[in-house]
Design a protein around this motif. Structure first.
Motif, PDB file in Angstrom:
ATOM      1  N   ASP A 196       2.428   0.568   4.172  1.00  0.00           N
ATOM      2  CA  ASP A 196       2.629  -0.325   5.075  1.00  0.00           C
ATOM      3  C   ASP A 196       3.874  -0.170   5.978  1.00  0.00           C
ATOM      4  O   ASP A 196       4.718  -0.676   6.730  1.00  0.00           O
ATOM      5  CB  ASP A 196       2.734  -1.679   3.923  1.00  0.00           C
ATOM      6  CG  ASP A 196       1.885  -1.975   3.246  1.00  0.00           C
ATOM      7  OD1 ASP A 196       1.098  -2.203   4.400  1.00  0.00           O
ATOM      8  OD2 ASP A 196       1.362  -2.759   1.951  1.00  0.00           O
ATOM      9  N   LYS A 197       4.460   0.937   4.634  1.00  0.00           N
ATOM     10  CA  LYS A 197       5.887   1.128   5.855  1.00  0.00           C
ATOM     11  C   LYS A 197       6.608   2.519   5.397  1.00  0.00           C
ATOM     12  O   LYS A 197       6.583   3.330   4.053  1.00  0.00           O
ATOM     13  CB  LYS A 197       7.131   0.309   5.238  1.00  0.00           C
ATOM     14  CG  LYS A 197       8.623   0.561   5.583  1.00  0.00           C
ATOM     15  CD  LYS A 197       8.870   0.536   6.803  1.00  0.00           C
ATOM     16  CE  LYS A 197       9.803   0.824   7.565  1.00  0.00           C
ATOM     17  NZ  LYS A 197      10.173   1.118   8.815  1.00  0.00           N
ATOM     18  N   TYR A 256      -2.363  -0.255   9.729  1.00  0.00           N
ATOM     19  CA  TYR A 256      -0.637   0.736   9.107  1.00  0.00           C
ATOM     20  C   TYR A 256       0.338   0.840   9.979  1.00  0.00           C
ATOM     21  O   TYR A 256      -0.022   0.877  11.255  1.00  0.00           O
ATOM     22  CB  TYR A 256      -1.925   1.927   8.436  1.00  0.00           C
ATOM     23  CG  TYR A 256      -2.863   1.659   7.162  1.00  0.00           C
ATOM     24  CD1 TYR A 256      -2.557   1.284   6.236  1.00  0.00           C
ATOM     25  CD2 TYR A 256      -4.360   1.876   8.334  1.00  0.00           C
ATOM     26  CE1 TYR A 256      -3.183   1.164   4.712  1.00  0.00           C
ATOM     27  CE2 TYR A 256      -4.813   2.043   6.621  1.00  0.00           C
ATOM     28  CZ  TYR A 256      -4.298   1.352   5.438  1.00  0.00           C
ATOM     29  OH  TYR A 256      -5.719   1.299   4.738  1.00  0.00           O
ATOM     30  N   ASP A 257       1.194   0.806   8.894  1.00  0.00           N
ATOM     31  CA  ASP A 257       2.446   1.495   9.870  1.00  0.00           C
ATOM     32  C   ASP A 257       2.256   3.649   9.569  1.00  0.00           C
ATOM     33  O   ASP A 257       1.679   3.586   8.721  1.00  0.00           O
ATOM     34  CB  ASP A 257       3.802   1.946   8.619  1.00  0.00           C
ATOM     35  CG  ASP A 257       4.639   1.887   9.895  1.00  0.00           C
ATOM     36  OD1 ASP A 257       4.911   2.589  11.312  1.00  0.00           O
ATOM     37  OD2 ASP A 257       6.022   1.934   9.062  1.00  0.00           O
ATOM     38  N   ARG A 287       0.895  -1.064   0.408  1.00  0.00           N
ATOM     39  CA  ARG A 287      -0.049  -0.218   0.181  1.00  0.00           C
ATOM     40  C   ARG A 287       0.805   0.963   0.078  1.00  0.00           C
ATOM     41  O   ARG A 287       1.709   1.308   0.671  1.00  0.00           O
ATOM     42  CB  ARG A 287      -1.293  -0.346   1.655  1.00  0.00           C
ATOM     43  CG  ARG A 287      -2.225  -1.469   1.051  1.00  0.00           C
ATOM     44  CD  ARG A 287      -2.707  -1.391   2.468  1.00  0.00           C
ATOM     45  NE  ARG A 287      -2.232  -1.487   3.577  1.00  0.00           N
ATOM     46  CZ  ARG A 287      -2.670  -2.034   4.963  1.00  0.00           C
ATOM     47  NH1 ARG A 287      -4.100  -1.827   4.534  1.00  0.00           N
ATOM     48  NH2 ARG A 287      -1.857  -2.299   5.726  1.00  0.00           N
ATOM     49  N   GLU A 288       0.405   1.603  -1.111  1.00  0.00           N
ATOM     50  CA  GLU A 288       1.593   3.283  -1.186  1.00  0.00           C
ATOM     51  C   GLU A 288       1.423   4.494  -0.008  1.00  0.00           C
ATOM     52  O   GLU A 288       0.260   4.158   0.532  1.00  0.00           O
ATOM     53  CB  GLU A 288       0.917   3.753  -2.307  1.00  0.00           C
ATOM     54  CG  GLU A 288       1.376   5.648  -2.586  1.00  0.00           C
ATOM     55  CD  GLU A 288       0.888   5.910  -3.939  1.00  0.00           C
ATOM     56  OE1 GLU A 288       1.383   6.767  -4.447  1.00  0.00           O
ATOM     57  OE2 GLU A 288       0.387   5.862  -4.034  1.00  0.00           O
ATOM     58  N   THR A 289       2.447   4.520   0.346  1.00  0.00           N
ATOM     59  CA  THR A 289       2.166   5.930   1.212  1.00  0.00           C
ATOM     60  C   THR A 289       1.030   7.517   1.296  1.00  0.00           C
ATOM     61  O   THR A 289       1.542   7.404   0.107  1.00  0.00           O
ATOM     62  CB  THR A 289       3.881   6.129   2.171  1.00  0.00           C
ATOM     63  OG1 THR A 289       4.833   4.947   2.851  1.00  0.00           O
ATOM     64  CG2 THR A 289       3.575   6.974   3.106  1.00  0.00           C
ATOM     65  N   LYS A 290       0.167   7.251   2.310  1.00  0.00           N
ATOM     66  CA  LYS A 290      -0.212   8.717   1.867  1.00  0.00           C
ATOM     67  C   LYS A 290      -0.228  10.002   3.195  1.00  0.00           C
ATOM     68  O   LYS A 290       0.242   9.822   4.237  1.00  0.00           O
ATOM     69  CB  LYS A 290      -1.624   8.058   2.417  1.00  0.00           C
ATOM     70  CG  LYS A 290      -2.336   6.616   1.352  1.00  0.00           C
ATOM     71  CD  LYS A 290      -2.870   7.942  -0.558  1.00  0.00           C
ATOM     72  CE  LYS A 290      -3.543   7.524  -1.184  1.00  0.00           C
ATOM     73  NZ  LYS A 290      -3.761   7.860  -2.578  1.00  0.00           N
ATOM     74  N   SER A 328      -4.626   8.646  13.684  1.00  0.00           N
ATOM     75  CA  SER A 328      -3.611   8.015  13.594  1.00  0.00           C
ATOM     76  C   SER A 328      -3.836   6.732  15.052  1.00  0.00           C
ATOM     77  O   SER A 328      -3.179   5.747  14.194  1.00  0.00           O
ATOM     78  CB  SER A 328      -2.175   8.604  14.620  1.00  0.00           C
ATOM     79  OG  SER A 328      -1.891   9.827  14.525  1.00  0.00           O
ATOM     80  N   ASP A 329      -4.453   7.014  15.771  1.00  0.00           N
ATOM     81  CA  ASP A 329      -4.600   5.124  16.388  1.00  0.00           C
ATOM     82  C   ASP A 329      -5.842   4.234  15.914  1.00  0.00           C
ATOM     83  O   ASP A 329      -5.522   3.196  15.280  1.00  0.00           O
ATOM     84  CB  ASP A 329      -5.672   6.118  18.131  1.00  0.00           C
ATOM     85  CG  ASP A 329      -4.525   6.088  18.756  1.00  0.00           C
ATOM     86  OD1 ASP A 329      -3.373   6.292  18.198  1.00  0.00           O
ATOM     87  OD2 ASP A 329      -5.275   6.654  19.680  1.00  0.00           O
TER      88      ASP A 329
END
Lengths: 591, 196
Positions: B58-59, B33-34, B2-5, B25-26
């Motif tokens: 994902d990262k 998710y990371d 999954r691409e970082t958003k 975030s929580d």
């Protein structure tokens, strides 16, 4: 279990898990939350110190006595603590000691953006640099182990984006560590010249061992990907670089950055075609790489001012600007921070700003905002405690050369305890006729309401002696001392009139709690909480803007009506505007 | 993979951007998710302009984003959206609160609040406008404005599958849970779903 923690919270957790016994700090953004998050652990003695030098020395004393200890401070705090820091570099430790130093690239809340990594090199103290919260936690433990194994102080250098960014951290258990036995050892801790001479020899031997360690430790590691590009990086800059280059580059990620791993750097550089050094602020790593005779690209492209981010790195290295939306940004009006509604400093600066032919030397705290528009009542702000000593030096010269100008020095309660006391001693000793104003709002305000020696409470919530500012001031030899309520303009005015007429140094103390402070038991006995709201009778308002010029965020001047208006949601009823209005158009309602 | 958003939340000190970011975030962490989140403390909180960045995927490496790198800009105040618009990707979206807080120069009548801020933004980017203050007040507490905006963000970002009520419960005092959950849903209802 994993938790989302800021770097500062992670340092606190790391200290807890690593069995730290003692921790001390002076609050300073971005480091403040480290001690705030250690404080709830009853296993650890956690203290606010009056300044960073004291914090460092207290933690160092705990280490000498055999404890695992931690001191935390912001970058400029290390300037204050530099004296014991350098000597601790010579002596080494008994129980492990870690000094956490938080730099502020981008000057979000600081007066400079010094790169504290040079301090580690300068004092010859081992240094670690975490890139994220998990590393921050792990490195506290690692720092203490290194400290004990190599008999060295370890500095852990953080930056704002490591301190205040949250990322996932694996939570563990506390490992109790026994106090190491204390043995009197003059050859180690009695740093008279003859002893220090020998300690310097030992220090150089220790550094050789630490460099070997630097080349072997997992804190420094290589991630091999494509070998056309190699990137050496540390701290949060590594995360930015990883984002920019992805798998198109190999990385030498440095977590242990003093002494730097020269062999590892040579080996890595040999394997890659082009070498970049990506670091925030100064070319600390780059200079070392170049001194090894290795070519690399670094600060000739990447800025050494302000903080970095992936976009800045990509743009500076490759010249490709990231596409953005094109629009007219000039219509956006600034939104500077302001003193809060009901701030007890407002009336003080309003009244002081009306005096002519005055040099006002300021200091570090919320009240620094007294120098901003519309109050404009400050000439200088330099560093913690400087208001009084800068004012003293200026006044001595102005008087000697017959320049007719008064000097008023403005300092907060916590800053006075920090380093203002010494400066005021100078005023008495060397006889300058300055007016020192101590704005005592009963708390350390700017960093978010920490207790200090004047509040009557310790960091861990115990009641304690309340250090009395008027007594200190008199003990230093100041004969003319007045305490006033800064919400009362007349009291301020009278005090200024009185002080400006004196031919000897004087001190005016304004005493009223910060508008945002949750009142303590002591405060409740002394102060009446504010009640009601202020309201403007628009029939009486003549549009003179005096109320607006107090800079209260609850008051707005409505151009079309040429009258002021008060936002009732924001108003806390401090009554300052009521007192400055020349036509009695403002009154208090709902008391 | 999954691409970082990247999400950028902006507003004025005291508007509750930090609590909204924390719940966001929580919820993202619970969904596997990371996540990295970055905020600025200190001087800027005294009524100044504030920003919080939340990144998930994902990262995630960098906790911060630069100009032209934001997928969604959530502005708790109208003019702040314009201040940070350059951080948006040209194809990104804006969720903007139709709510004005005059800054110090405007209060002193030394500058004027810019005209038709929302109209300007709408011309430049895909924009969801809502009056979160009005919605929160109708629910009985203007302070819930931040959670109304969180609901709008979640809908606009297509993150509706996550158990947000649980994330709200974990982050607010018991007596404020009900109103905040209502505020969250009202915010979701105020914007259209993101296109896939």
């Amino acid at each position: 279990m994993k938790k989302l923690l800021t770097g500062n919270e992670a340092v606190a957790l790391g200290a807890y898990e690593a069995g730290v016994h003692f921790a001390a700090a002076y609050p300073g953004t971005p480091s403040t939350e480290i001690l705030e998050n250690i404080a709830p652990y009853k296993e650890i003695i956690a203290e606010w110190s009056p300044n960073e030098k004291v914090a460092f020395e207290a933690a160092f004393g705990a280490s000498i006595a055999g404890a695992r200890s931690l001191a935390a401070m912001k970058h400029v705090g290390l300037n204050v603590a530099a004296d014991p820091f350098f000597t601790a570099g010579y002596t080494g430790v008994n129980g492990g000691m870690v000094l956490v130093v938080a730099d502020d690239p981008g000057l979000h809340s600081s007066q400079n953006e010094q790169d504290s990594r040079y301090y580690a090199k300068h004092a010859k103290v081992a240094m670690l640099e975490p890139s994220n919260s998990q590393e921050a936690k792990d490195m506290v433990k690692k720092a203490l182990e290194i400290s004990e194994k190599y008999d060295t102080l370890v500095m852990m250098r953080m930056t704002t984006r490591v301190c205040h960014s949250k990322s996932l951290v694996e939570v563990g258990e506390r490992q109790e560590v026994e106090l190491r036995p204390y043995v009197k050892n003059l050859q180690k801790y009695y740093v008279a010249p003859a002893v220090a001479k020998q300690l310097h020899v030992k220090l150089e031997e220790r550094l050789k061992k630490l460099e070997e360690f630097s080349n072997e430790t997992e804190l420094n590691y290589i991630e091999w990907n494509d070998r056309k590009i190699g990137v050496i990086s540390s701290g949060v800059a590594y995360e930015y670089a990883r984002e920019v280059f992805g798998r198109n580059a190999s990385y030498l990620k440095l977590g242990f950055t003093y002494p730097l791993p020269s062999d590892m750097i040579r080996n890595f550089a040999r394997e890659v075609e082009v070498l970049y050094v990506v670091e925030e602020l100064e070319p600390y790593i780059e200079e070392h790489v170049k001194a090894l005779g290795i070519e690399c690209i670094g600060k000739e492209r990447i800025p050494n001012i302000w903080e970095l981010n992936p976009e800045i790195i990509a743009t500076s290295l490759f010249g490709e600007k990231t596409p953005t939306i094109d629009y007219d940004k000039s219509v956006v009006v600034n939104r500077p921070p302001t003193l809060c509604a009901g701030c007890p400093h407002r009336g003080f600066f309003y009244e002081l700003g009306r005096r002519k032919n005055v040099m006002i030397t300021g200091d570090i705290g919320c009240y620094t905002l007294g120098g901003a528009d519309p109050l404009n009542a400050m000439d200088t702000t330099i560093c913690m405690g400087a208001s009084i000593s800068v004012g003293h030096g200026a006044k001595k010269v102005l008087d000697r050369y017959n320049k007719n100008m008064r000097v008023v020095s403005v300092i907060g309660d916590s800053t006075f305890f920090h380093t203002g006391i010494n400066s005021l001693m100078d005023v008495v000793y060397n006889k300058s006729n300055i007016i020192t104003c101590i704005l005592d709002n009963r708390v350390t305000g700017m960093t978010g309401h920490q207790d200090n020696p004047g509040t009557g409470y310790t960091l861990q919530g115990e009641m304690t002696e309340m250090v009395d500012i008027p007594s200190i001031v008199r003990a230093l030899g100041i004969k003319h001392v007045r305490t006033v309520n800064p919400l009362k303009i007349n009291e301020l005015k009278e005090a200024f009139d009185w002080a400006f007429e004196l031919n000897e140094p004087s001190v005016i103390i304004t005493r009223y709690p910060c508008a945002l402070k949750k009142l303590s038991e002591f405060d409740k006995k002394e102060f009446e909480p504010l009640k009601g709201k202020c309201e403007i009778d628009s029939n009486k308002c003549i549009g003179c803007k005096r109320c607006v010029n107090t800079g209260c965020p609850a008051i707005q001047f409505i151009k079309s009506e040429r009258k002021s208006r008060i936002d009732k949601v924001q108003c806390v009823g401090c009554n300052l505007c009521v007192q400055v209005c020349p036509v009695n158009a403002i009154s208090k309602v709902g008391e | 993979m999954r691409e970082t958003k990247s999400i950028l939340l902006v507003g004025v000190g005291g508007q509750g951007t930090i609590l909204a970011s924390k719940i966001l975030s929580d919820g993202l962490v619970e969904a596997g998710y990371d996540v990295k989140m970055s905020e600025i403390h200190g001087m800027s909180q005294r009524g100044g302009s504030v920003s919080t960045q939340v990144r998930y995927g994902d990262k995630v490496y960098s906790p911060v984003i630069g100009k032209g790198q934001t997928d969604i800009l959530v502005s708790f105040e109208a003019m702040e959206a314009l201040r940070y618009l350059e951080y948006l990707k040209p194809e990104g979206r804006v969720v903007v609160n139709d709510y004005k807080i005059p800054s110090a120069p405007i209060l002193m009548a030394k500058a004027d609040y810019p005209e038709d801020v929302i109209g300007t933004i709408k011309k430049k980017a895909k924009t969801h406008v809502l009056d979160a203050a009005k919605i929160a007040m109708e629910l009985g507490n203007i302070k819930a404005m931040n959670i109304v905006l969180l609901g709008a963000l979640v809908k606009a970002m297509g993150l509706t599958d996550i158990d947000w009520e649980e994330a709200i419960r974990n982050n607010v005092k018991d007596k404020f849970v009900d109103i905040n959950i209502k505020a969250f849903h009202a915010g979701m209802d105020a914007v259209e779903l993101a296109e896939a």
